[in-house]
Design an enzyme around this catalytic site. Structure first.
Site, PDB file in Angstrom:
ATOM      1  N   GLU A  92      57.889  14.718 -22.588  1.00 47.85           N
ATOM      2  CA  GLU A  92      58.764  15.070 -23.714  1.00 47.85           C
ATOM      3  C   GLU A  92      59.367  13.818 -24.350  1.00 47.85           C
ATOM      4  O   GLU A  92      59.691  13.827 -25.534  1.00 47.85           O
ATOM      5  CB  GLU A  92      59.862  16.031 -23.259  1.00 47.85           C
ATOM      6  CG  GLU A  92      59.389  17.471 -23.080  1.00 47.85           C
ATOM      7  CD  GLU A  92      58.789  18.091 -24.345  1.00 47.85           C
ATOM      8  OE1 GLU A  92      59.299  17.830 -25.451  1.00 47.85           O
ATOM      9  OE2 GLU A  92      57.790  18.825 -24.220  1.00 47.85           O
ATOM     10  N   GLU A 122      53.468  17.425 -31.035  1.00 44.90           N
ATOM     11  CA  GLU A 122      52.316  17.631 -30.146  1.00 44.90           C
ATOM     12  C   GLU A 122      51.406  16.402 -30.147  1.00 44.90           C
ATOM     13  O   GLU A 122      50.800  16.081 -29.127  1.00 44.90           O
ATOM     14  CB  GLU A 122      51.534  18.892 -30.544  1.00 44.90           C
ATOM     15  CG  GLU A 122      52.339  20.204 -30.516  1.00 44.90           C
ATOM     16  CD  GLU A 122      53.073  20.498 -29.209  1.00 44.90           C
ATOM     17  OE1 GLU A 122      52.616  20.052 -28.142  1.00 44.90           O
ATOM     18  OE2 GLU A 122      54.132  21.168 -29.259  1.00 44.90           O
ATOM     19  N   HIS A 179      52.572  14.109 -27.495  1.00 43.23           N
ATOM     20  CA  HIS A 179      52.046  14.501 -26.173  1.00 43.23           C
ATOM     21  C   HIS A 179      50.581  14.050 -26.046  1.00 43.23           C
ATOM     22  O   HIS A 179      50.158  13.544 -25.018  1.00 43.23           O
ATOM     23  CB  HIS A 179      52.071  16.025 -26.015  1.00 43.23           C
ATOM     24  CG  HIS A 179      53.425  16.604 -25.726  1.00 43.23           C
ATOM     25  ND1 HIS A 179      54.171  16.228 -24.647  1.00 43.23           N
ATOM     26  CD2 HIS A 179      54.155  17.560 -26.373  1.00 43.23           C
ATOM     27  CE1 HIS A 179      55.323  16.933 -24.629  1.00 43.23           C
ATOM     28  NE2 HIS A 179      55.333  17.737 -25.671  1.00 43.23           N
TER      29      HIS A 179
HETATM   30 ZN    ZN Z   1      56.792  19.186 -26.098  1.00 42.75          ZN
END
Ligand code: ZN
Length: 504
Positions: free
Chosen positions: A296, A267, A270
């Site tokens: 991703e 995360e 991201h």
């Molecule tokens: Zn992800």
């Protein structure tokens, strides 16, 4: 700013403000809102979604866009304005033929559906979720149908929404290569699985220690806690209001050390993307990650390529050991590295290792294709799911909860999303080989200096928001489009090493 573009601003501002409000409601639902709240809250979500829809889908905006299309006006636009217009047109194309009332109904349904799914999963009852799933599929088919051109496949429309230019032709080839190369590799690796022990992972790890370490490792790779928060939710996710408010979540399991660590690294990947969007672009429709595939690629680059490498852990493993000395003192770094990379076919995607992960995605891709080609009925879906798991991974899910009910995506209406994970894996591997060829990549990691790596990604990917699409980003960086060969090579090299397999 040109005059025509100026007229667009109030509509864009309203859209941005409503996006912010809806994002916050969604964040609240996933983190702090009480379990029973969603049926009532979804009414507010439906109304706000309709408002947002109407802020963009109206004749005024259409007319302004027409004016901006004239060559003279378009040439006056800045790169940022052009990106905003491109994004706006993309959104309008996706929504304009949907009656706003239907859009409101769908927004309410997709707000409530995850709670229905969660209950069904808890009760291990596909029948409980099937009617809602059926409605969501119907909406998605109808919505895609509104903009379907003659001869166009519905599923290609959905795929393109998540990744511009990606379609079934591309993905069929992609997964064919995965089948040819990854399945034999997995069979070879499985023969040697008893050589790797990860008994350390399920000892008792007090949650307080995990929290502290996760916060630290997130900062270590570049997450900025002045511009972000780390909270807890049932399923880890990232969301953002703008580049100075990026939020990630994880959940902690006392008897699974790796779960929180790698979800936080994922995360954070991201989040670092969203934090790296330029100040000029943030809070505009073009000021966010360009696609789920590219998103991703960043999360998986940090989680797997970087985060599961020996070079990454060499300078930081002692910190983990000092956080949990009783549990890890007797586990050498080399054993830990082999442990965190152990490949074992299983039924659950989010627990999958790097080698089997894309096979889970391939199964979902094949099933979604069948759904949107009307090749499978709602009732048969669980059996199709289980059969494919048996065929590709050699495991038959023990229950619906372990099978078709395991993922939240479909309950949110996210059909066509799953391939983003596979695309992300492939981009991450391609970037890895490129970066290794232009900078002392391993040396940076070994010295605990991740900054140059993050800076490179920021400079070449993050700051652009949606100005460049996936294809343009990759071509500008590497002079080459997405190429699955790098991903195959990466898996072969990595697992040959981890499992001490003979080179061939
Ligand atoms: Zn992800």
């Amino acid at each position: 700013m040109g005059k025509a573009f100026e007229q667009l601003q109030p509509y864009l501002d309203k859209d941005m403000a409503l996006t912010t409000a809806l994002t916050l409601l969604e964040w609240d639902n996933e983190t702090l809102a009480p379990a029973d709240s969603i049926t009532n809250t979804s009414k507010a979500i439906g109304i706000l979604s309709q408002e947002q829809f109407e802020a963009i889908i109206n004749n005024d905006v259409k007319n302004i866009l027409k004016e901006l299309e004239s060559e003279e006006e378009y040439d006056k636009l800045s790169q940022k304005e052009k990106a905003i217009i491109k994004q706006l047109k993309r959104t309008i194309r996706q929504l304009e033929d949907i009656p706003s009332r239907e859009y409101k109904e769908y927004s309410e349904l997709s707000a409530v559906a995850p709670a229905i799914w969660a209950k069904a999963r808890e009760h291990n009852s596909y029948e409980e979720f099937a009617p809602t799933l059926g409605k969501l599929i119907e909406y998605k088919k109808r919505f895609a149908g509104y903009r379907q051109k003659k001869g166009e496949e519905l599923y290609n429309i959905l795929l393109d929404d998540y990744e511009e230019g990606i379609n079934m032709d591309f993905l069929d080839n992609f997964f064919e290569r995965v089948k040819e190369e990854v399945l034999p590799l997995l069979r070879e690796v499985s023969k040697h699985n008893d050589t790797i022990s990860k008994a350390y992972n399920t000892l008792s790890y007090p949650v307080e220690g995990q929290r502290e370490f996760c916060r630290w490792i997130s900062t270590y790779i570049g997450f900025d806690f002045n511009r972000g928060v780390l909270a807890e939710s049932a399923h880890p996710f990232t969301t953002n209001l703008h580049n100075k408010d990026v939020r990630i979540t994880t959940n902690y399991h006392e008897h699974n050390l790796e779960s929180s660590i790698f979800s936080v690294i994922h995360e954070s990947g991201h989040a670092i993307y969203e934090m790296g969007i330029s100040d000029k672009l943030t809070q505009t429709i073009a000021g966010t990650g360009v696609s789920m595939g590219v998103h991703e690629s960043q999360s998986r680059f940090f989680e797997n390529v970087v985060g599961r490498s020996y070079e990454f852990w060499k300078p930081v493993y002692s910190r983990l050991v000092s956080t949990f000395p009783e549990q890890l003192n007797s586990v050498p770094l080399e054993d830990f590295i082999r442990g965190i990379n152990k490949a074992e076919p299983g039924a659950i995607r989010i627990e999958a290792d790097e080698l089997t992960y894309t096979l889970h995605i391939m199964i979902r891709y094949e099933i979604e294709k069948m759904i949107f080609k009307d090749e499978v009925s709602l009732e048969d879906l669980p059996k199709v799911w289980d059969d494919k798991y048996e065929e590709y991974l050699g495991v038959r899910p023990a229950s619906a909860a372990q099978g078709i009910l395991q993922d939240v995506h479909w309950s949110c209406g996210n059909f066509g999303y799953f391939p983003s994970y596979a695309i992300g894996n492939a981009i991450a591997a391609q970037l890895y080989y490129h970066m290794k060829s232009i900078m002392p990549f391993d040396k940076y990691l070994l010295e605990g200096d991740i900054k140059p790596i993050v800076e490179y990604l920021k400079e070449n990917i993050h700051r652009y928001g949606t100005i460049k699409n996936m294809k343009e980003l990759l071509t500008d960086i590497m002079n080459e489009e997405l190429n699955v060969d790098y991903y195959i090579r990466y898996l072969k090299e990595k697992y040959t090493k981890i499992y001490h397999l003979g080179m061939k």
